[in-house]
Design an enzyme around this catalytic site. Structure first.
Site, short mmCIF file in Angstrom:
data_model
loop_
_atom_site.label_atom_id
_atom_site.label_comp_id
_atom_site.label_asym_id
_atom_site.label_seq_id
_atom_site.Cartn_x
_atom_site.Cartn_y
_atom_site.Cartn_z
N CYS A 83 85.44 -13.55 26.48
CA CYS A 83 86.96 -13.57 26.70
C CYS A 83 87.72 -13.68 25.40
O CYS A 83 87.55 -12.82 24.56
CB CYS A 83 87.78 -14.73 27.78
N ARG A 84 88.57 -14.63 25.09
CA ARG A 84 89.51 -14.76 24.00
C ARG A 84 88.81 -15.46 22.83
O ARG A 84 89.31 -15.28 21.73
CB ARG A 84 90.80 -15.21 24.41
#
Lengths: 224, 224
Positions: free
Chosen positions: B181-182
Site C-alpha cells: 500500500c502506501r
DNA sequence: TCGCTGTTCAAACCGTTGCTTGAATGTCGA
DNA sequence: TCGACATTCAAGCAACGGTTTGAACAGCGA
C-alpha cells in the site's frame, strides 16, 4: 468509541512517535551537538565547552537526544561519554543538512554568514581526491584539533590544528593543497584554504568531512 | 564584540536554520502530512479530511512545512495543490522512520497499537517480489484508494481499495498473494494479509510502499 | 456583479520547551 | 570516610507552538 476513532488515536500516537525524532533535532543547540558527536564521543563538559553553553543546559539537551534515541551514553569513571546511537543517525543528520541546503529559504545567507563567501573556495569530491592523491598531485591537510586527528584521519594527511594555521605557511610548495575538517559546514578547512590563497598557493577543500568519509568506507589512518 | 563571538552567533544562526527542518517534522500531524504527500499531491481539504483535522489547522501546518521548504504548492483553479518539495524530503522522511524504528524507546508498542501484531504478517522485499513475479508465483494486490492506483501502481497489480477488502475473497486461489500500500506504516496491506489468512490463504506484505518502490526505480504502470 | 467554495489570516488559549540558577547526586582519590 | 569534581535534578521564567474559532480573502460560475 468506534473502531475508526481508536485507529485514529493509535495512528496519531504512532506519528507523534515519529515526531519525537524531529523534535530532537528541532533546537539549534541540539543540532550542533549531533554534528559534534558525529566526530566521536565526548563528555558533557567537552560538549558544553565547544557549544559555549552551560553544562546544565548541555546535559539537559543530551538527555532529550537520548530520550529520542539519537545518542547513547556510557559511564567511564567520573565522566559520562556520549555518542551517536548508530549510523542511521548520521544519515538522518546528513538528510537534514541536504534538505536545508537545497530547500530552506534563506539558508545560503546563514551559511555565508558563518562560513564566509564560498564561491572563492573550490571544492573537490571524494573520488577526485583519491585520484589525485594516487598520482601524488596533492598535499592533504587535516584541519581539526590534534585529538581528532589522532583518532583517525585520511592516510597521508598532515595535521594542521585550527589554532595553528600558521603551520600552513611552511608547507612544501610543490603541490596543490586539499584541506578537510569535520564536515561540509565546518569552518576550519575554509579558513585554511583562504590563508593559502593569500599566500598565493592553489588550495581547495574536500567536500566531505571525516565522518562522511568514514561512512563512505574511505581509507582511514589512526595515530600520530 | 570579539571575532569569536560573532562567529558563535553566526554558527548558532546556521544551526537554528538546520533546526527549522527538524521543527517542521516535530509535530505528529505534520509528520502525517508528509507521509500523505509522499503519495502524491493533495489539496488542503483532502489532507484535512484524511487527517481528521480542521481545514484551518491543516492549512496552518502546511504553511509551516512550506516555510521550512519541505512542501511546495501550486494553484490550480479554486484548489491549491500541495506536494513534497523534492525527493530529498522523501529520503529525509525515510531516515526519520528508520531511526524511530531502530532507536526510539517504546516505538514497537506504538507501531503495534496502530498496525496490530506484525509478527504474523510475513514481509518480502523488493528483489524477492520481482523474482517471484517473474516466475509467475505470486499475485500482486494494490491496497490503496482507486485514485492512487490509477496514478501509478506496480505492473500487474490488482486494485483492491481498502474499503472493499471483500474483493479479496474472490481472488484466484492458484497463487500466493503479495499486498502493498502506501508504505511500511500503512495499515491497508496488513489488513488485507490478515483477511487472506483468515481465508486460509498464504499472503504476505511488500516491505515498501509505492513511494519507496518508485524512489528505487521499480517499474510502474499507470492508469487502469 | 453576486454568491459560492476553497483557502488563508488573526486572535486567543494553554501546554511545552529552552535556558538560568542553585542544589543534589554519584564516583574517584586521598 | 571525606573532599573534589563531573554530572544531573528541580524550580522558575519567558518564549514558542498546536489547536480552535470566527472572520477575511481569493477564484470561479451565473
Amino acid at each position: 468509541m468506534t473502531d475508526t476513532t481508536t485507529r485514529r488515536i493509535a495512528k496519531d500516537a504512532l506519528y507523534d512517535g515519529f515526531a519525537t525524532i524531529g523534535r530532537a533535532l528541532a533546537a539549534g543547540r541540539r543540532a550542533e551537538i549531533v554534528e559534534l558527536l558525529a566526530q566521536g564521543e565526548r563528555s558533557v563538559e567537552q560538549v558544553a565547552r565547544e557549544l559555549d553553553q552551560s553544562v546544565a543546559n548541555t546535559s539537559h539537551h543530551l538527555r532529550t537526544l537520548a530520550r529520542a534515541g539519537l545518542v547513547g551514553s556510557q559511564r567511564s569513571g567520573t565522566h559520562v561519554r556520549y555518542r551517536l546511537a548508530s549510523d542511521d543517525v548520521l544519515e538522518l543528520w546528513a538528510a537534514v543538512r541536504r534538505v536545508a541546503a537545497a530547500q530552506l529559504e534563506g539558508f545560503d545567507e546563514l551559511a555565508t554568514g558563518y562560513l564566509g563567501a564560498r564561491d572563492e573556495v573550490e571544492v573537490v569530491d571524494r573520488d577526485e581526491v583519491l585520484d589525485r592523491l594516487a598520482r601524488g598531485e596533492v598535499l592533504l591537510v587535516d584541519v581539526r584539533p590534534v585529538a581528532e586527528y589522532a583518532a583517525g584521519h585520511l592516510p597521508g594527511a598532515i595535521s594542521v590544528p585550527p589554532d595553528r594555521l600558521e603551520l600552513l605557511d611552511d608547507l612544501p610548495a610543490d603541490r596543490d593543497v586539499v584541506a578537510y575538517c569535520r564536515g561540509p559546514y565546518c569552518v576550519y578547512a575554509d579558513d585554511a584554504v583562504r590563508r593559502l590563497h593569500r599566500l598565493g598557493r592553489r588550495a581547495m577543500r574536500l567536500e566531505d568531512g571525516l565522518p562522511e568519509w568514514r561512512r563512505a568506507n574511505g581509507p582511514i589512518a589512526v595515530g600520530g
